[in-house]
Design an enzyme around this catalytic site. Structure first.
Site, mmCIF file in Angstrom:
data_model
loop_
_atom_site.group_PDB
_atom_site.id
_atom_site.type_symbol
_atom_site.label_atom_id
_atom_site.label_comp_id
_atom_site.label_asym_id
_atom_site.label_seq_id
_atom_site.Cartn_x
_atom_site.Cartn_y
_atom_site.Cartn_z
ATOM 1 N N ASP A 49 -2.881 11.224 1.592
ATOM 2 C CA ASP A 49 -3.669 10.403 0.660
ATOM 3 C C ASP A 49 -4.111 11.278 -0.508
ATOM 4 O O ASP A 49 -4.206 12.509 -0.380
ATOM 5 C CB ASP A 49 -4.905 9.804 1.359
ATOM 6 C CG ASP A 49 -5.402 8.533 0.676
ATOM 7 O OD1 ASP A 49 -5.166 7.438 1.226
ATOM 8 O OD2 ASP A 49 -6.016 8.635 -0.407
ATOM 9 N N ASP A 75 -0.557 13.221 -4.225
ATOM 10 C CA ASP A 75 -0.555 12.154 -5.223
ATOM 11 C C ASP A 75 0.904 11.730 -5.381
ATOM 12 O O ASP A 75 1.713 12.467 -5.954
ATOM 13 C CB ASP A 75 -1.110 12.686 -6.552
ATOM 14 C CG ASP A 75 -1.035 11.657 -7.666
ATOM 15 O OD1 ASP A 75 -0.440 10.575 -7.446
ATOM 16 O OD2 ASP A 75 -1.558 11.936 -8.758
ATOM 17 N N VAL A 76 1.233 10.555 -4.865
ATOM 18 C CA VAL A 76 2.648 10.166 -4.824
ATOM 19 C C VAL A 76 3.220 9.809 -6.195
ATOM 20 O O VAL A 76 4.414 9.549 -6.310
ATOM 21 C CB VAL A 76 2.916 9.020 -3.816
ATOM 22 C CG1 VAL A 76 2.697 9.490 -2.391
ATOM 23 C CG2 VAL A 76 2.092 7.788 -4.139
ATOM 24 N N SER A 161 4.376 -7.213 -1.447
ATOM 25 C CA SER A 161 3.292 -8.202 -1.420
ATOM 26 C C SER A 161 3.924 -9.556 -1.680
ATOM 27 O O SER A 161 5.012 -9.630 -2.288
ATOM 28 C CB SER A 161 2.281 -7.888 -2.531
ATOM 29 O OG SER A 161 1.425 -8.994 -2.755
ATOM 30 N N TYR A 174 0.882 -6.184 -11.437
ATOM 31 C CA TYR A 174 0.986 -6.143 -9.972
ATOM 32 C C TYR A 174 2.201 -6.936 -9.458
ATOM 33 O O TYR A 174 3.043 -6.379 -8.738
ATOM 34 C CB TYR A 174 -0.330 -6.618 -9.345
ATOM 35 C CG TYR A 174 -0.420 -6.380 -7.862
ATOM 36 C CD1 TYR A 174 -0.616 -5.101 -7.353
ATOM 37 C CD2 TYR A 174 -0.319 -7.434 -6.953
ATOM 38 C CE1 TYR A 174 -0.699 -4.876 -5.982
ATOM 39 C CE2 TYR A 174 -0.401 -7.220 -5.589
ATOM 40 C CZ TYR A 174 -0.593 -5.941 -5.107
ATOM 41 O OH TYR A 174 -0.675 -5.719 -3.755
ATOM 42 N N LYS A 178 5.526 -5.316 -7.632
ATOM 43 C CA LYS A 178 5.844 -5.655 -6.237
ATOM 44 C C LYS A 178 7.197 -6.365 -6.145
ATOM 45 O O LYS A 178 7.928 -6.217 -5.164
ATOM 46 C CB LYS A 178 4.724 -6.493 -5.621
ATOM 47 C CG LYS A 178 3.414 -5.723 -5.428
ATOM 48 C CD LYS A 178 3.596 -4.494 -4.532
ATOM 49 C CE LYS A 178 2.282 -3.797 -4.229
ATOM 50 N NZ LYS A 178 2.450 -2.608 -3.381
#
Ligand code: NAD
Length: 270
Positions: A49, A75-76, A161, A174, A178
């Site tokens: 994380d 941090d991806v 999502s 968003y 997704k």
């Protein structure tokens, strides 16, 4: 009669990375719930994380239940961090079987007319490119595994999502991101299926997680979301994590490129 061998739902001996494995405080977000369920099934889980303390809290919860886990900060949205995260799994546990690309943010608010290009690049980087970068380093390590049940060497589960399947939100970023996760999943499954790498995603509906609670959602809207589902109940992160665990396991050895809705049937209605 001799029946063909049955796939196992257990994950003993497998090593998993979960990104965004922390949660606010003692709350239950998707990354934490998934980490706990993978460990419960026997996997060793590397919980990553941005906020190391919260990933460490997830590890404590797993260890308390007798599971195996370690934490690291990553941090991806940084390629360097993605590479280091996969290297950490190799150094600590010697292999990688499961990658859960869980990180995602709401990102830029507003419509195309209100779009700020820097905010858009940031949102797409965290919600989409991060999953590509994690796969870039995870797949070569998974390919070192001997083929297991069903010829599988590794399993990747991406967090999409229902917003990736429908429009229906005032904010453009968003659902755009997704939707990209859903089709990236199919394309990645296409690219790596012949190597024994499965790639799937889950499409949760509204889940009451710390992220949502922290946004200060009103009781009225929360109740409205609950009533939208065919089951008329509210889901939480366990409901999503159970689907992720299934897709990660050998029980799903013949499933790749799928987008599994976990939404109490919201997307069945119109
Ligand atoms: P959450 O905020 O509870 O947890 C997300 C975690 O990711 C946090 O611990 C945060 O610190 C971490 N994180 C954020 N940016 C990061 C980065 N760049 N690198 C590493 N870690 C980072 O959120 P959640 O509700 O559990 O959501 C997790 C995933 O589930 C997201 O992809 C989200 O889009 C998806 N999702 C959630 C819902 C919902 O209703 N809660 C519905 C559908 C999909």
């Amino acid at each position: 009669t001799v029946l063909p061998p049955r796939p196992s739902q257990r994950l003993d001996g497998k090593v998993a990375i979960v990104t965004g494995a922390g949660s606010l405080g003692d709350g239950l977000g998707n990354g934490r719930a998934t980490s706990i369920l993978l460990a419960e099934a026997g996997a060793t889980v590397l919980c990553a994380d941005l906020d190391l303390a919260t990933a460490q809290r997830t590890v404590e919860m797993i260890v308390q239940e007798g599971g195996k886990a370690a934490s690291t900060d990553a941090d991806v949205s940084s390629e360097q961090d993605c590479e280091a995260l996969v290297a950490a799994a190799k150094d600590m546990f010697g292999r990688l079987d499961i990658l859960i690309n869980n990180v995602g943010i709401m990102g830029a608010e507003g419509t195309a007319v209100e779009a700020d290009v820097d905010e858009w690049h940031r949102g797409l980087s965290i919600n989409v490119t991060s999953m590509v970068l994690m796969a870039k380093y995870a797949i070569p390590l998974m390919l070192k595994n001997e083929p297991g049940d069903g010829g599988i060497r590794g399993s990747i589960v991406n967090m999409a999502s229902i917003a990736g399947l429908q429009g229906g939100t005032p904010h453009l970023l968003y659902p755009t991101s997704k939707g990209a996760v859903v089709n990236m999943t199919r394309a990645m499954a296409y690219n790596h299926g012949h190597e024994g790498i499965r790639v799937n995603c889950v499409c949760p509906g509204f889940l009451y997680t710390p992220m949502v609670a922290g946004d200060g959602m009103s009781d009225e809207i929360r109740d409205q979301r609950r009533r939208q589902g065919l089951l008329k109940t509210e889901g939480n992160a366990w409901d999503c994590a159970a689907a992720v665990r299934f897709l990660a396991s050998d029980e799903a050895r013949w499933i790749t490129g799928t987008a599994m809705t976990v939404d109490a049937g919201v997307t069945c209605s119109y």
